[in-house]
Design an enzyme around this catalytic site. Sequence first.
Site, short mmCIF file in Angstrom:
data_model
loop_
_atom_site.label_atom_id
_atom_site.label_comp_id
_atom_site.label_asym_id
_atom_site.label_seq_id
_atom_site.Cartn_x
_atom_site.Cartn_y
_atom_site.Cartn_z
N CYS A 9 2.93 -7.35 3.34
CA CYS A 9 2.14 -6.54 2.86
C CYS A 9 1.30 -6.28 1.80
O CYS A 9 0.34 -6.42 1.35
CB CYS A 9 2.11 -5.52 3.00
SG CYS A 9 3.28 -5.36 0.88
N CYS A 46 4.25 -11.29 -0.37
CA CYS A 46 4.64 -10.98 0.59
C CYS A 46 3.86 -11.47 1.85
O CYS A 46 2.93 -10.94 1.46
CB CYS A 46 4.76 -9.08 0.28
SG CYS A 46 6.17 -7.99 1.89
N CYS A 91 6.17 -2.86 1.00
CA CYS A 91 6.94 -2.34 1.65
C CYS A 91 8.34 -2.56 2.27
O CYS A 91 7.95 -2.42 3.59
CB CYS A 91 5.53 -3.42 3.44
SG CYS A 91 6.10 -4.33 2.34
N CYS A 143 16.46 -15.76 -5.02
CA CYS A 143 16.93 -16.41 -4.30
C CYS A 143 16.70 -16.37 -3.03
O CYS A 143 16.54 -15.26 -2.12
CB CYS A 143 18.23 -16.86 -3.65
SG CYS A 143 18.56 -18.24 -2.58
N CYS A 150 10.35 -5.51 -1.30
CA CYS A 150 9.22 -5.99 -1.74
C CYS A 150 8.24 -4.53 -1.92
O CYS A 150 9.24 -3.45 -1.40
CB CYS A 150 8.30 -6.32 -1.01
SG CYS A 150 6.44 -5.84 -1.30
#
Length: 118
Positions: free
Chosen positions: A37, A34, A85, A105, A82
């Site tokens: 984070c 991510c 976060c 995607c 995610c």
Amino acid sequence: MDEELKKHVCFNKGTEAPFTGEHLNNKEVGIYFCTICDTKLFKSNTKYDSGTGWPSFFDCIQESIEVETDLSHGMKRIEVHCKQCKSHLGHLFLDGPKPTGQRYCINSIALKFKKERI
């Protein structure tokens, strides 16, 4: 990295233009994290070329991803975030390859890539 685009995608559920993301054609071995984070999200051995213009994965690191129904734009889709976060990553479609039949995607700008043995 375009900070305005990152903010638009990750915090306002936007989308980058197809075929423009830095990770679209990446074929190196490693992990996608991510961008907000640093949570591990996808392994490179699950990435494939879907032809859609965004990085696509047939599986994720399960404990790192959350999904929810997205009814925006007059469609019913599955939004991917995610889990750590809550950053918007992209969408999940059920038209991917075996073994999962899934296509995550994902916007390149929502990801960081680190070369790593997997």
